[in-house]
Design a protein around this motif. Structure first.
Motif, PDB file in Angstrom:
ATOM      1  N   ARG A  50      98.417  -2.734  -1.427  1.00 43.15           N
ATOM      2  CA  ARG A  50      99.198  -2.441  -2.641  1.00 43.15           C
ATOM      3  C   ARG A  50     100.130  -3.614  -2.961  1.00 43.15           C
ATOM      4  NH1 ARG A  50     103.443   1.657  -1.526  1.00 43.15           N
ATOM      5  NH2 ARG A  50     104.449  -0.263  -0.864  1.00 43.15           N
ATOM      6  N   ASP A  51     100.868  -4.085  -1.930  1.00 46.01           N
ATOM      7  CA  ASP A  51     101.826  -5.171  -2.150  1.00 46.01           C
ATOM      8  C   ASP A  51     101.159  -6.469  -2.572  1.00 46.01           C
ATOM      9  OD1 ASP A  51     103.720  -3.332  -1.492  1.00 46.01           O
ATOM     10  OD2 ASP A  51     104.127  -4.107   0.511  1.00 46.01           O
ATOM     11  N   LYS A  52      99.923  -6.679  -2.092  1.00 51.19           N
ATOM     12  CA  LYS A  52      99.209  -7.908  -2.445  1.00 51.19           C
ATOM     13  C   LYS A  52      98.429  -7.764  -3.749  1.00 51.19           C
ATOM     14  CE  LYS A  52     100.374 -10.472   1.050  1.00 51.19           C
ATOM     15  NZ  LYS A  52     101.136 -11.712   0.884  1.00 51.19           N
ATOM     16  N   GLY A  53      98.519  -6.584  -4.367  1.00 54.69           N
ATOM     17  CA  GLY A  53      97.828  -6.374  -5.646  1.00 54.69           C
ATOM     18  C   GLY A  53      96.325  -6.278  -5.518  1.00 54.69           C
ATOM     19  N   ILE A  54      95.841  -5.854  -4.346  1.00 56.44           N
ATOM     20  CA  ILE A  54      94.394  -5.768  -4.125  1.00 56.44           C
ATOM     21  C   ILE A  54      93.827  -4.424  -4.579  1.00 56.44           C
ATOM     22  CG2 ILE A  54      92.598  -5.762  -2.313  1.00 56.44           C
ATOM     23  CD1 ILE A  54      94.494  -7.911  -0.910  1.00 56.44           C
ATOM     24  N   CYS A  55      94.493  -3.360  -4.230  1.00 57.12           N
ATOM     25  CA  CYS A  55      94.062  -2.035  -4.670  1.00 57.12           C
ATOM     26  C   CYS A  55      95.218  -1.048  -4.517  1.00 57.12           C
ATOM     27  CB  CYS A  55      92.846  -1.545  -3.878  1.00 57.12           C
ATOM     28  SG  CYS A  55      93.179  -1.295  -2.133  1.00 57.12           S
ATOM     29  N   LEU A  56      95.015   0.156  -4.998  1.00 58.07           N
ATOM     30  CA  LEU A  56      96.050   1.190  -4.877  1.00 58.07           C
ATOM     31  C   LEU A  56      95.410   2.440  -4.277  1.00 58.07           C
ATOM     32  CD1 LEU A  56      98.979   2.145  -5.549  1.00 58.07           C
ATOM     33  CD2 LEU A  56      98.059   2.984  -7.718  1.00 58.07           C
ATOM     34  N   TYR A  94      90.242   0.763  -7.003  1.00 56.48           N
ATOM     35  CA  TYR A  94      89.964  -0.625  -6.623  1.00 56.48           C
ATOM     36  C   TYR A  94      89.041  -1.216  -7.685  1.00 56.48           C
ATOM     37  CZ  TYR A  94      87.942  -4.540  -3.985  1.00 56.48           C
ATOM     38  OH  TYR A  94      87.508  -5.777  -3.578  1.00 56.48           O
ATOM     39  N   LYS A  95      89.516  -2.241  -8.365  1.00 59.61           N
ATOM     40  CA  LYS A  95      88.755  -2.856  -9.465  1.00 59.61           C
ATOM     41  C   LYS A  95      88.303  -1.816 -10.499  1.00 59.61           C
ATOM     42  CE  LYS A  95      87.049  -6.769  -6.712  1.00 59.61           C
ATOM     43  NZ  LYS A  95      85.871  -7.417  -6.093  1.00 59.61           N
ATOM     44  N   GLY A  96      89.180  -0.891 -10.818  1.00 61.75           N
ATOM     45  CA  GLY A  96      88.876   0.139 -11.817  1.00 61.75           C
ATOM     46  C   GLY A  96      88.056   1.297 -11.289  1.00 61.75           C
ATOM     47  N   LYS A  97      87.425   1.096 -10.134  1.00 60.89           N
ATOM     48  CA  LYS A  97      86.549   2.120  -9.544  1.00 60.89           C
ATOM     49  C   LYS A  97      87.354   3.142  -8.756  1.00 60.89           C
ATOM     50  CE  LYS A  97      82.078   0.968 -10.011  1.00 60.89           C
ATOM     51  NZ  LYS A  97      81.073   1.966 -10.370  1.00 60.89           N
ATOM     52  N   TYR A  98      86.867   4.355  -8.758  1.00 63.94           N
ATOM     53  CA  TYR A  98      87.484   5.414  -7.966  1.00 63.94           C
ATOM     54  C   TYR A  98      86.998   5.321  -6.513  1.00 63.94           C
ATOM     55  CZ  TYR A  98      88.660  10.068  -6.260  1.00 63.94           C
ATOM     56  OH  TYR A  98      89.163  11.106  -5.542  1.00 63.94           O
ATOM     57  N   TYR A 189      89.544  -2.775   5.654  1.00 64.42           N
ATOM     58  CA  TYR A 189      88.453  -1.918   5.172  1.00 64.42           C
ATOM     59  C   TYR A 189      87.988  -2.246   3.758  1.00 64.42           C
ATOM     60  CZ  TYR A 189      91.576   1.294   2.579  1.00 64.42           C
ATOM     61  OH  TYR A 189      92.465   1.848   1.704  1.00 64.42           O
ATOM     62  N   ILE A 190      88.853  -2.838   2.955  1.00 64.98           N
ATOM     63  CA  ILE A 190      88.410  -3.245   1.610  1.00 64.98           C
ATOM     64  C   ILE A 190      87.381  -4.379   1.732  1.00 64.98           C
ATOM     65  CG2 ILE A 190      89.158  -4.397  -0.532  1.00 64.98           C
ATOM     66  CD1 ILE A 190      89.825  -1.445  -0.622  1.00 64.98           C
ATOM     67  N   GLU A 191      87.625  -5.270   2.683  1.00 69.94           N
ATOM     68  CA  GLU A 191      86.674  -6.353   2.951  1.00 69.94           C
ATOM     69  C   GLU A 191      85.329  -5.749   3.394  1.00 69.94           C
ATOM     70  OE1 GLU A 191      89.810  -6.168   3.711  1.00 69.94           O
ATOM     71  OE2 GLU A 191      90.795  -8.106   3.385  1.00 69.94           O
ATOM     72  N   ALA A 192      85.397  -4.653   4.159  1.00 71.50           N
ATOM     73  CA  ALA A 192      84.182  -3.972   4.616  1.00 71.50           C
ATOM     74  C   ALA A 192      83.428  -3.347   3.443  1.00 71.50           C
ATOM     75  CB  ALA A 192      84.537  -2.907   5.651  1.00 71.50           C
ATOM     76  N   ILE A 193      84.187  -2.800   2.484  1.00 71.80           N
ATOM     77  CA  ILE A 193      83.551  -2.231   1.284  1.00 71.80           C
ATOM     78  C   ILE A 193      82.803  -3.330   0.542  1.00 71.80           C
ATOM     79  CG2 ILE A 193      83.982  -1.296  -1.025  1.00 71.80           C
ATOM     80  CD1 ILE A 193      86.350   0.191   0.034  1.00 71.80           C
TER      81      ILE A 193
ATOM     82  N   LEU B 127     100.754   0.258 -11.501  1.00 70.36           N
ATOM     83  CA  LEU B 127      99.720  -0.254 -10.603  1.00 70.36           C
ATOM     84  C   LEU B 127      98.340   0.304 -10.952  1.00 70.36           C
ATOM     85  CD1 LEU B 127     101.545  -0.300  -7.140  1.00 70.36           C
ATOM     86  CD2 LEU B 127     100.819  -2.257  -8.513  1.00 70.36           C
ATOM     87  N   VAL B 128      98.309   1.584 -11.333  1.00 72.10           N
ATOM     88  CA  VAL B 128      97.023   2.181 -11.730  1.00 72.10           C
ATOM     89  C   VAL B 128      96.430   1.387 -12.894  1.00 72.10           C
ATOM     90  CG1 VAL B 128      95.896   4.204 -12.750  1.00 72.10           C
ATOM     91  CG2 VAL B 128      97.582   4.513 -10.921  1.00 72.10           C
ATOM     92  N   LEU B 129      97.266   1.111 -13.905  1.00 71.45           N
ATOM     93  CA  LEU B 129      96.794   0.349 -15.069  1.00 71.45           C
ATOM     94  C   LEU B 129      96.374  -1.058 -14.664  1.00 71.45           C
ATOM     95  CD1 LEU B 129      99.377   1.450 -17.807  1.00 71.45           C
ATOM     96  CD2 LEU B 129      96.979   2.125 -17.635  1.00 71.45           C
ATOM     97  N   LYS B 130      97.170  -1.674 -13.789  1.00 68.74           N
ATOM     98  CA  LYS B 130      96.878  -3.028 -13.323  1.00 68.74           C
ATOM     99  C   LYS B 130      95.505  -3.108 -12.650  1.00 68.74           C
ATOM    100  CE  LYS B 130      98.230  -6.420  -9.964  1.00 68.74           C
ATOM    101  NZ  LYS B 130      99.079  -6.812  -8.848  1.00 68.74           N
ATOM    102  N   HIS B 131      95.156  -2.036 -11.911  1.00 64.88           N
ATOM    103  CA  HIS B 131      93.883  -2.031 -11.193  1.00 64.88           C
ATOM    104  C   HIS B 131      92.728  -1.457 -12.033  1.00 64.88           C
ATOM    105  CE1 HIS B 131      95.356  -3.635  -7.464  1.00 64.88           C
ATOM    106  NE2 HIS B 131      96.380  -2.807  -7.488  1.00 64.88           N
TER     107      HIS B 131
END
Lengths: 205, 205
Positions: A50-56, A94-98, A189-193, B127-131
């Protein structure tokens, strides 16, 4: 205590050596702590992402069935019970995906028993996949000191059509991805995805 | 009681007529019930959407801070407190996309006061919007008997840069979508998303 290259402390072996000196209750507590530590690692990883802006990704609170609230004491709950989670522990974007997943720990060395997965969770994950979401399990084999990510479709298949009520370790090795442990994020785990699940998505979509 | 074309029972006016006969505590209860009924309508709509295979939206359980558990009584929670929700009430998946929203009721006739939205919720929705997720509010103006869906970006803008700590009704009328009430689903909010939010997405992406 073992020091991992990434610096994550892991109390698995220490607990094991002491095993014979412990009562059943103590063992149960240390096992619960192990589960807690695994959960803490996932939560810390989510915080990092979250802090690195990778996913929420957020953890769903444990559902509680509230029986009695004492309003004279500032809305203090005085009688309540834990409810069974009918969905999963984690979800997010993550990247708009659920994204939707469940994390489980097992002491078993050769397979993951499906006994602690509920039918409701399986139904939930089937719907996630149906609606185009990314659904998976993160399974910690604590005795092997390995953590795997496996697409929920395999778990659903074993749950509904498997002969044994467990998933062999080989299924994780062949179809899953081992999650790398590090200092930050503790569980990549995001890297694993990215390694596996997105390949699957590209293949079928 | 008013009977809506769609058949949804709505106790708004009845409560109002009786107002003068009620104690403050009774009024507070009826207001809470109103909130509960609005929440029940959203939950019922989510159930309908799930059963019809349209989307999968779940309500996050209320976070509880557990102080004491009595294991002698089958894990009965005997001391706990409600925690403030730092995320939103609902999230899920629609057409592979991540959906996240908060539902609020207001008695106000001309604007929606931002006082019951927390800073954490605003940060979460940013954050949701950002992602790349779809984030919005569903606001019930109970006195007007109208429910609007408004993209979270407007709420964030008003929260952070608005002169008054409220969003004028006109903003909902001009930039939001009125949610149609019906028998099933009770609140057609996915249809509202299709009308507005996806247009916005197409425009900017």
């Amino acid at each position: 205590m073992i020091n991992y290259p990434g610096g994550t402390p892991y109390k698995g072996k220490e607990t094991k050596i002491r095993k014979s000196n412990k009562t059943k209750a103590e063992l149960s507590i240390s096992s619960a702590n192990r589960g807690m530590s695994f959960e803490a690692d996932i939560n810390a990883s989510n915080e990092y992402y979250r802090d690195k802006g990778i996913c929420l990704i957020t953890k769903r609170p444990t559902p509680i069935n509230i029986v009695k609230v004492d309003y004279s004491k500032g809305a203090m709950i005085t009688h309540a019970y834990f409810e069974t989670q009918s969905t999963t522990d984690y979800n997010g974007v993550y990247k708009g995906k659920y994204i939707d997943f469940e994390a489980k720990n097992t002491k078993n060395k050769t397979s993951f028993p499906l006994s602690n997965i509920t039918k409701h969770q399986i139904e939930h994950l089937k719907l996630v996949l149906k609606h185009g979401g990314i659904a998976f399990f993160i399974i910690q084999f604590e005795s092997l000191e390995k953590i795997y990510l496996l697409d929920a479709s395999y778990v659903i298949e074993f749950y509904e059509h498997g002969e044994r009520k467990s998933i062999p370790l080989d299924c994780f090795k062949n179809n899953g991805v081992e999650i790398e442990k590090a200092y930050n994020p503790r569980l990549k785990y995001i890297e694993a995805i990215e390694k596996k699940i997105f390949l699957v998505l590209t293949k079928f979509s």
